[in-house]
Each structure stands twice: as C-alpha cells, then as structure tokens.
Design a protein around this motif. Structure first.
Motif, short mmCIF file in Angstrom:
data_model
loop_
_atom_site.label_atom_id
_atom_site.label_comp_id
_atom_site.label_asym_id
_atom_site.label_seq_id
_atom_site.Cartn_x
_atom_site.Cartn_y
_atom_site.Cartn_z
N THR A 175 24.85 39.15 -5.70
CA THR A 175 26.25 38.47 -6.06
C THR A 175 26.34 38.18 -7.33
N ARG A 176 25.13 37.82 -8.13
CA ARG A 176 25.02 37.31 -9.40
C ARG A 176 24.33 38.09 -10.57
N LEU A 177 24.62 37.66 -11.79
CA LEU A 177 23.90 38.54 -12.54
C LEU A 177 23.65 37.50 -13.99
N ALA A 178 22.28 37.39 -14.14
CA ALA A 178 21.96 36.62 -15.50
C ALA A 178 21.61 37.65 -16.49
N PHE A 208 29.40 38.79 -9.57
CA PHE A 208 30.12 40.10 -9.71
C PHE A 208 31.39 39.96 -8.78
N ALA A 209 32.50 40.42 -9.43
CA ALA A 209 33.83 40.43 -8.70
C ALA A 209 33.69 41.81 -7.49
N ALA A 210 34.79 41.86 -6.68
CA ALA A 210 34.66 42.66 -5.66
C ALA A 210 34.52 44.31 -6.19
N ASP A 211 35.16 44.60 -7.58
CA ASP A 211 35.03 45.85 -8.19
C ASP A 211 33.64 46.31 -8.80
N LEU A 253 17.58 30.54 -9.76
CA LEU A 253 17.29 31.19 -11.28
C LEU A 253 16.32 30.29 -12.06
N HIS A 254 15.18 31.20 -12.50
CA HIS A 254 14.11 30.63 -13.22
C HIS A 254 14.03 31.25 -14.72
#
Length: 511
Positions: free
Chosen positions: A185-188, A209-212, A241-242
């Motif tokens: 669901t997320r990006l670092a 992240f958006a739905a697309d 997140l580390h």
C-alpha cells in the motif's frame, strides 16, 4: 628463535623473493558484486578478469555448487549514476537484470534465454524491486534521451507484460532505494539534490499508492535534509518503516512508529555506508522479525542480531573483519566477507547454528596463514591535532629476514573515495609487497567512512590538505616508533587517493 626462523636467509628489505606475482594478483581475483535472495536461493554477480571484466549472474544450487545464469555476451551491470550497482532483481522464479551494452532491462525466466522487457533507447535502469501485487517492477530510471545538459532521474513502474513505463516520482536530481511496504500500500524512497552527495544530505520520502498504482500526491518527508544522511529504507514484517541515519553523528538504525522517530540501538558505530552504488545493504529482517545487521566500529566489521522489541544487540562471532552487502533470509544470511588471512568470499551463515559456509571465493589461490602479514590498527596524531587512523603491515616472509640494524622501506597507501575506507582484510596486493620486505601503512585519512560523520567531514574544503597531512603523519608515527626507514618512504593511491598522492608529491618534500 625457532629452527624455522634461524634458517631464514638474510637479505635487504625490499629484495626478498616471493612466489606472489603481479599476474597472480590480477588474474586470481573475481570482483564479487550484488547479492539477491529468493527463498533459500542465493544469486550474485561476479566480474571476471579472464572474460574482460564481464559481470556474470550466478546462483548456488541446493548442494552449494555455483552455476552461471547468464552466458556471454550478457553483462549484468548498470550505468545509472555511472557507478551502477543494483543491476538485478529476483523473485517469483524470475530474474530481471540490466545489460551493460544497451542498459535495457531483460527478463530471465525458466528458458534461461534473456528477453528484453524495456525498449526505450537512451534510458538506464537500476535498483529495481518487484511490486508483485501489480505485476511490475519499480526502478530508478536515468533518462539520457531527453537531450538536456544533465540526465534526469526518476522512479518508474515497469509493467511485466508490456514493458510500458509509468512515472511514479521525480523532481529531484537523484533518487534511489524504492521500497514497497509488505502489504503493497505504500512506497518509501530516497532523494538528494545538487550539490549534496548522499553521504552529505538525503531525504526519506513516503507515499501511499493510489488505486491506479500511481503515488498519491501527498508524499511525506519522513527524515533527512541537507545535514542528515539517510541510508537503506526497509520495512519490518509488521509494516514499520526502518532506516539508517547519521543524525546523531553516527549512522545508526531508526524506525518510524506512529508519529515518532525512534533510535533502536544508539552507539558510536556505523550501520550505514557511503552510497556510491545502488543496492547496498547492511541489515534486514529474519523470519522471526529480528534485525540482522552489520556495523563498523574501530575499522572492523561486526555481524549482530538486534531485537527491535528490547533494543538488545547480540554479536555473532565470525572470522570476518570486513562484511558487506548483507542480505537476510528466513533463517540464514548471505554476505561478502573477508578475514585477515582469507580474501573476500560469498558467505552463507545459518542463524540457528551460526555456522558459516563459503559459497564462492573471490580469489582462487589460497593464502598460507603462516606467510600472511596481519594488520595492526594504529591511531596517531593527524591534521589539525586530531586523531587519524590506519592499518600497519610489517614485512613478512618465512624464507627471509632483514640484516641486523636495517629498517624496511615503507609504502603509504591512500584509498579512493574520498569517503571510502580501508580495512584489515586480506588482500594479495598488500602481501605482494610485505613478502618482498616492504612495510605498508594503509591510511584511513580524514574524510574516510567508518569513524562517524565528524571524521568524514574533516575533508570538507580541505581536500589535498588533511588527507596529505594524515598520510605524512602515519609515516612519521612509524618512523618515530622505529618501525621503518625514514629515508625510504613512498606513497601511492588510486582515484581520490591518486589525487592525495599527487598533492603530497607536489606540495611536500617528504616522500
């Protein structure tokens, strides 16, 4: 004196015969590169001098036997940021790699025949990671096709079926280390901008992240800035997140928990490295959620397990004083390790038994421990009255000894970087000289990594001054101690160390 010692021939230092030749030093060594894990499988790259430096993707089977995955002419090497690194990604039974000749990403499936995934000319790719829930790669793309004065860097998503690319994040001079969360669901990721280098100031960003599949507009800066260096973002199995930060003056481990940034194990040691290459790694999470990490203290690498719940750090005792590119599996780790008597090798260490297995040796010719000159760590007065660090190697050859009253010549070595670092790991290029009766001092001049941010910044505005004074200081220290001949001292270096050498010879009359 032992019988063996009394049988030594007496000859002037620097004239001793040795079986170690320059050809052996060059030809016997593989250039071990990146490591990647998929389950229990270890893959790695190795540069081979006998194949004109071609970088080969290799894996070990269940019996530990190495097999090439890429035949000639495939060359697994990225040129993003020119220094490259992060040239392949592994997962779900497939491999993806950057081919040096055209810098396209190729897919290597069960057939063993690479198939091009990307098509764009003038693009380079590195640091790719799989985004399995969306059947794509997320990678750093460097655009050389736009015709601008400087290529642009961005994070892109590459569809695994069509090879089509979609921009995820840009707007900075440099990007690195894309890291999707375990739930997808997320990006670092990391960014930095001119004039900073990544060991000067970087920023850690986080976005949903958006739905697309694009990134939500409200990206958030988690940590970093012009005076803080962030290294290797990574997610724990439970989604925390580390990262590594030098905000304390030392590269230490941190995590974001809620709205707080927490230091996990504050200490005067370096859990990070200068990010000259993509894909560098110093820690990861095992199957139970523990952090397995490597850190440098007093010039030596250590392997350890950190319990994130209690912040207790337990050392894993190994023979290796130099450890890099640590990758952590469920119940084992893989890394490149070297000891004072053994050249660098790919090591697999079982976390339960803590037994280490050599998977691949970088140097094919074994060393005789009885003939090896081992490093002595020295601390001595450096530029500006501060401390400087180096490793000293005395001459050693079991067939020779020097004449009574004679001292050996000294060769001062300056590493590249300038934010590089030396260590006490075995190197044929050192033993080549010590077996011939030369003394060596390998200098970690001011500016080197491994001794905290303040030491690393001693070179700011002082390049060609502090490094030179520290190199001269190392030689003077050994002269005053009575180890070496003050009339026979030479200096050498490559890259940044070559500049130090030239400055020493130009502006001083010491060597």
């Amino acid at each position: 004196m032992s019988v063996r010692a009394s049988a030594r021939a007496v000859a002037r230092y620097g004239s001793w015969a040795s079986p170690i030749g320059a050809g052996q030093v060059a030809a016997a060594s593989l250039r071990l590169g990146q490591i990647g894990l998929a389950g229990n499988t270890i893959c790695w790259t190795e540069g081979r001098p006998q194949e004109h430096g071609r970088n080969v993707l290799v894996h070990a089977d269940a019996e530990g036997v190495a097999h090439d995955l890429t035949a000639p002419p495939w060359n697994v090497r990225s040129r993003v940021h020119e220094y490259g690194g992060g040239a392949f990604a592994i997962g779900a039974g497939e491999l993806f790699f950057s081919h040096f000749d055209d810098q396209r990403i190729y897919r290597l499936g069960a057939s063993g025949v690479p198939v091009a995934l990307t098509a764009s000319a003038g693009m380079r790719y590195a640091d790719a990671v799989l985004d399995p829930s969306r059947a794509r790669l997320i990678a750093v793309r460097e655009d050389h096709a736009a015709g601008t004065r400087e290529p642009t860097n961005a994070l892109v998503a590459i569809d695994l079926q069509s090879g089509s690319e979609r921009l995820l994040a840009g707007g900075h001079d440099f990007v690195a280390s894309p890291c999707p969360s375990p739930d997808g669901t997320r990006l670092a990721w990391l960014t930095w901008d001119h004039p900073d280098m990544p060991w000067d100031g970087t920023e850690l960003w986080l976005a949903d992240f958006a739905a697309d599949g694009t990134l939500a507009a409200a990206a958030r800066k988690v940590a970093g800035g012009r005076t803080e260096s962030i290294f290797q973002p990574a997610w724990s199995p439970n989604g925390e997140l580390h990262f590594v930060s030098d905000r304390s003056g030392w590269w230490n481990l941190y995590r974001e928990r809620g709205t707080r940034i927490e230091a996990l194990c504050p200490m005067a040691a370096e859990f990070g490295e200068p990010q000259w290459l993509f894909g560098m790694s110093t820690y990861g999470f095992d199957g139970s959620g523990r952090i397995v990490c490597t850190y440098v203290a007093d010039g030596l690498s250590h392997l350890a397990v950190l319990d994130p719940a209690t912040a207790a750090l337990r050392r894993i005792e190994t023979a290796y004083t130099s450890i890099r590119d640590l990758e952590v599996g469920t119940d084992f780790v893989a890394f490149f390790g070297a000891s004072p008597t053994a050249p660098e090798a790919l090591i697999r260490l079982d976390l339960a038994s803590e037994r280490a297995l050599v998977v691949r040796r970088g140097a094919q010719a074994p060393a005789d421990p009885a003939r090896v000159s081992r490093a002595e760590a020295i601390v001595y007065p450096g530029a500006g009255g501060g401390e400087a660090h180096a490793f000293y190697y005395a001459p050693r050859n079991d067939a020779f000894e020097g004449p009574a009253g004679e001292l050996p010549p000294l060769l001062v070595i300056d590493h590249g970087g300038p934010t590089g670092a030396t260590d006490c790991a075995f190197r044929w290029s050192i033993q080549f000289w010590t077996e011939r009766g030369f003394a060596i001092v390998d200098v970690d001049y001011g500016g080197s990594t491994g001794h905290g941010r303040a030491y690393r910044e001693r070179l700011k505005g002082q390049w060609g001054i502090v490094d030179v004074e520290d190199s001269i200081g190392a030689a003077r220290f050994l002269v005053q101690r009575g180890d070496v001949d003050p009339a026979r001292i030479a200096i050498r270096g490559a890259s940044a160390g070559g500049y130090t050498t030239l400055a020493a010879l130009t502006f001083h009359d010491f060597f």
